[in-house]
Design a protein around this motif. Structure first.
Motif, PDB file in Angstrom:
ATOM      1  N   ARG A 187      13.667   9.441  -6.271  1.00  0.00           N
ATOM      2  CA  ARG A 187      12.403  10.184  -6.318  1.00  0.00           C
ATOM      3  C   ARG A 187      11.477   9.517  -7.338  1.00  0.00           C
ATOM      4  O   ARG A 187      11.406   9.883  -8.509  1.00  0.00           O
ATOM      5  CB  ARG A 187      12.673  11.643  -6.677  1.00  0.00           C
ATOM      6  CG  ARG A 187      11.500  12.548  -6.401  1.00  0.00           C
ATOM      7  CD  ARG A 187      11.884  14.017  -6.336  1.00  0.00           C
ATOM      8  NE  ARG A 187      10.687  14.819  -6.091  1.00  0.00           N
ATOM      9  CZ  ARG A 187      10.094  14.952  -4.921  1.00  0.00           C
ATOM     10  NH1 ARG A 187      10.592  14.312  -3.872  1.00  0.00           N
ATOM     11  NH2 ARG A 187       9.011  15.695  -4.789  1.00  0.00           N
ATOM     12  N   ILE A 188      10.771   8.496  -6.855  1.00  0.00           N
ATOM     13  CA  ILE A 188       9.916   7.668  -7.714  1.00  0.00           C
ATOM     14  C   ILE A 188       8.455   7.975  -7.406  1.00  0.00           C
ATOM     15  O   ILE A 188       8.011   7.851  -6.258  1.00  0.00           O
ATOM     16  CB  ILE A 188      10.199   6.174  -7.486  1.00  0.00           C
ATOM     17  CG1 ILE A 188      11.670   5.861  -7.792  1.00  0.00           C
ATOM     18  CG2 ILE A 188       9.266   5.321  -8.344  1.00  0.00           C
ATOM     19  CD1 ILE A 188      12.087   4.454  -7.393  1.00  0.00           C
ATOM     20  N   GLY A 189       7.709   8.373  -8.420  1.00  0.00           N
ATOM     21  CA  GLY A 189       6.289   8.657  -8.246  1.00  0.00           C
ATOM     22  C   GLY A 189       5.442   7.420  -8.451  1.00  0.00           C
ATOM     23  O   GLY A 189       5.820   6.478  -9.168  1.00  0.00           O
ATOM     24  N   ARG A 200      -6.818   3.328  -2.352  1.00  0.00           N
ATOM     25  CA  ARG A 200      -5.736   2.979  -3.267  1.00  0.00           C
ATOM     26  C   ARG A 200      -5.549   1.472  -3.305  1.00  0.00           C
ATOM     27  O   ARG A 200      -5.858   0.761  -2.356  1.00  0.00           O
ATOM     28  CB  ARG A 200      -4.451   3.679  -2.830  1.00  0.00           C
ATOM     29  CG  ARG A 200      -4.535   5.196  -2.961  1.00  0.00           C
ATOM     30  CD  ARG A 200      -3.342   5.902  -2.330  1.00  0.00           C
ATOM     31  NE  ARG A 200      -3.452   7.351  -2.474  1.00  0.00           N
ATOM     32  CZ  ARG A 200      -2.633   8.218  -1.882  1.00  0.00           C
ATOM     33  NH1 ARG A 200      -1.643   7.788  -1.114  1.00  0.00           N
ATOM     34  NH2 ARG A 200      -2.797   9.516  -2.055  1.00  0.00           N
ATOM     35  N   ASN A 201      -5.000   0.969  -4.425  1.00  0.00           N
ATOM     36  CA  ASN A 201      -4.943  -0.473  -4.603  1.00  0.00           C
ATOM     37  C   ASN A 201      -3.683  -1.101  -4.009  1.00  0.00           C
ATOM     38  O   ASN A 201      -2.778  -0.413  -3.532  1.00  0.00           O
ATOM     39  CB  ASN A 201      -5.091  -0.835  -6.093  1.00  0.00           C
ATOM     40  CG  ASN A 201      -3.959  -0.251  -6.932  1.00  0.00           C
ATOM     41  OD1 ASN A 201      -2.855  -0.039  -6.462  1.00  0.00           O
ATOM     42  ND2 ASN A 201      -4.252   0.001  -8.202  1.00  0.00           N
ATOM     43  N   TRP A 207       4.516   0.043  -3.657  1.00  0.00           N
ATOM     44  CA  TRP A 207       5.354   1.247  -3.769  1.00  0.00           C
ATOM     45  C   TRP A 207       5.683   1.806  -2.391  1.00  0.00           C
ATOM     46  O   TRP A 207       6.836   2.124  -2.090  1.00  0.00           O
ATOM     47  CB  TRP A 207       4.625   2.295  -4.612  1.00  0.00           C
ATOM     48  CG  TRP A 207       5.294   3.641  -4.672  1.00  0.00           C
ATOM     49  CD1 TRP A 207       6.291   4.044  -5.515  1.00  0.00           C
ATOM     50  CD2 TRP A 207       4.998   4.791  -3.853  1.00  0.00           C
ATOM     51  NE1 TRP A 207       6.646   5.350  -5.278  1.00  0.00           N
ATOM     52  CE2 TRP A 207       5.862   5.838  -4.253  1.00  0.00           C
ATOM     53  CE3 TRP A 207       4.080   5.032  -2.810  1.00  0.00           C
ATOM     54  CZ2 TRP A 207       5.843   7.092  -3.663  1.00  0.00           C
ATOM     55  CZ3 TRP A 207       4.060   6.289  -2.217  1.00  0.00           C
ATOM     56  CH2 TRP A 207       4.936   7.298  -2.648  1.00  0.00           C
ATOM     57  N   GLU A 208       4.661   1.924  -1.530  1.00  0.00           N
ATOM     58  CA  GLU A 208       4.879   2.461  -0.184  1.00  0.00           C
ATOM     59  C   GLU A 208       5.899   1.624   0.582  1.00  0.00           C
ATOM     60  O   GLU A 208       6.814   2.165   1.223  1.00  0.00           O
ATOM     61  CB  GLU A 208       3.556   2.515   0.574  1.00  0.00           C
ATOM     62  CG  GLU A 208       2.568   3.532   0.032  1.00  0.00           C
ATOM     63  CD  GLU A 208       1.295   3.586   0.855  1.00  0.00           C
ATOM     64  OE1 GLU A 208       0.872   2.516   1.361  1.00  0.00           O
ATOM     65  OE2 GLU A 208       0.714   4.684   0.995  1.00  0.00           O
ATOM     66  N   PRO A 217      11.908   8.783   2.689  1.00  0.00           N
ATOM     67  CA  PRO A 217      10.747   9.318   3.421  1.00  0.00           C
ATOM     68  C   PRO A 217       9.489   9.282   2.568  1.00  0.00           C
ATOM     69  O   PRO A 217       9.548   9.431   1.349  1.00  0.00           O
ATOM     70  CB  PRO A 217      11.161  10.767   3.728  1.00  0.00           C
ATOM     71  CG  PRO A 217      12.149  11.105   2.656  1.00  0.00           C
ATOM     72  CD  PRO A 217      12.901   9.838   2.369  1.00  0.00           C
ATOM     73  N   HIS A 218       8.371   9.064   3.232  1.00  0.00           N
ATOM     74  CA  HIS A 218       7.101   9.090   2.508  1.00  0.00           C
ATOM     75  C   HIS A 218       6.812  10.510   2.043  1.00  0.00           C
ATOM     76  O   HIS A 218       6.920  11.464   2.803  1.00  0.00           O
ATOM     77  CB  HIS A 218       5.961   8.598   3.397  1.00  0.00           C
ATOM     78  CG  HIS A 218       4.629   8.646   2.703  1.00  0.00           C
ATOM     79  ND1 HIS A 218       4.219   7.669   1.821  1.00  0.00           N
ATOM     80  CD2 HIS A 218       3.627   9.572   2.733  1.00  0.00           C
ATOM     81  CE1 HIS A 218       3.021   7.971   1.360  1.00  0.00           C
ATOM     82  NE2 HIS A 218       2.646   9.117   1.896  1.00  0.00           N
TER      83      HIS A 218
END
Length: 347
Positions: A187-189, A200-201, A207-208, A217-218
């Motif tokens: 669970r990485i923000g 968004r950059n 990350w995505e 899951p996204h």
């Protein structure tokens, strides 16, 4: 009737010249120039003569005419740093490295804080210039100025064209940052900056892709956006860490956002890294100095190498511009769990 000259006040005193200092000291103007400029010829002047020259200059309150000196020598003894965001620890790392390096060579670093270098370089003379951001629209202007000035540009897309290019591709390093977190977390923000248009950059895109490749899951609740300032990043981090199902790790797309995330965690009484791990991007010097020290990815020795390059150019090196590339590495510190080993990014 009061004369206009009287109303204007006393006349401005005339500037003291090298000749006047030389006459008072009983030496030639060349000797005065050598002693007061610190140039190599000054080493051939005796200590007694040097002291006499300095005493004469002090007595006459001599102030060097920098404009005349620039015309005479072709040097301004100024290095200009055009930095987009002074609040970013990356910019401060540039300043911390360059200022003492050029000062040791008798030069002064001037910082342009708003990155409006196109206008500034029409008004300010400099022996060397560093520009940390060049838009496509500014590129023709950069190439034109390179025919007159020694320029160093930080860019991932430009190639040398009469100027030096410092290149340090961040995407491979961002992949390493996510790989480091994924060894211990799912669970990485993403604490990511957005532009004026709301987009968004590229670093967020890493990350995505990393989460997708890991089979996770996204989850848009793991994303918090900020707009270009430490205060905005801090508010976004508070929001992210206050959510009911908060992340156990934060990937911040800049180092100043990582610092803001650690501050936010401490404000919320969350242990770093026990309850939330944090990693940044850029390897700015400040990430090593805060407590806990913050893990980051970035190039090794970029700032000292940049200082050396600018100093060399400012001293008159007119060799053709070159490409200077730096590979990113992982610098695992106290804000994340796991190894402290450094890992180099692959392209």
């Amino acid at each position: 009737m009061t004369d206009i000259a009287d109303r204007a006040g006393p006349a401005r005193p005339r500037r003291v010249t090298l000749r006047q200092v030389a006459d008072l000291a009983g030496v030639s103007t060349a000797t005065v120039s050598y002693v007061l400029s610190g140039r190599r010829g000054g080493s051939e002047v005796s200590a007694e003569t040097s002291e006499r020259v300095r005493a004469a200059a002090a007595q006459l309150e001599y102030v060097p005419n920098q404009a005349a000196r620039a015309v005479r020598t072709g040097r301004t003894d100024v290095v200009l740093l055009s930095l987009t965001m002074l609040a970013d620890p990356w910019s401060q790392s540039v300043i911390d490295a360059v200022v003492p390096a050029v000062r040791d060579r008798g030069k002064t670093a001037l910082v342009l804080p708003d990155s409006d270098w196109c206008t500034a370089l029409d008004r300010v003379q400099a022996d060397a210039v560093f520009i940390d951001a060049v838009t496509p629209a500014q590129t023709p202007r950069l190439r034109a100025l390179a025919r007159q000035l020694r320029l160093v540009a930080f860019s991932e897309t430009l190639d040398p064209d009469g100027f030096d290019v410092v290149r340090s591709s961040d995407v491979p390093g961002c992949r390493i940052a996510l790989a480091h977190l994924l060894t211990s977390h799912e669970r990485i923000g993403s604490l990511t900056s957005v532009g004026s248009s709301g987009g968004r950059n590229v670093r967020h895109g890493v990350w995505e892709k990393a989460m997708q490749d890991a089979g996770l899951p996204h989850d848009d609740s793991l994303v918090a956006e900020f707009r270009g300032s430490s205060a905005s990043a801090y508010r976004a981090a508070i929001d992210l860490l206050s959510r009911s199902d908060r992340p156990t790790a934060i990937y911040a797309t800049t180092d100043f956002a990582a610092i803001a995330a650690v501050n936010a965690a401490q404000r919320l009484r969350l242990d770093v890294p026990g309850e939330v791990a944090v990693i940044g991007v850029g390897n700015a010097r400040e990430t090593e100095l805060v407590s806990p020290s913050i893990s980051s990815v970035g190039p090794r020795d970029l700032f000292t190498s940049l200082a050396t390059l600018l100093t060399r150019r400012a001293q008159g090196d007119d060799s053709p511009g070159e490409l200077h590339e730096f590979v990113w590495e992982l610098f695992a510190r106290e804000s994340t769990t796991g190894t402290t080993d450094h890992m180099k990014a692959s392209s």
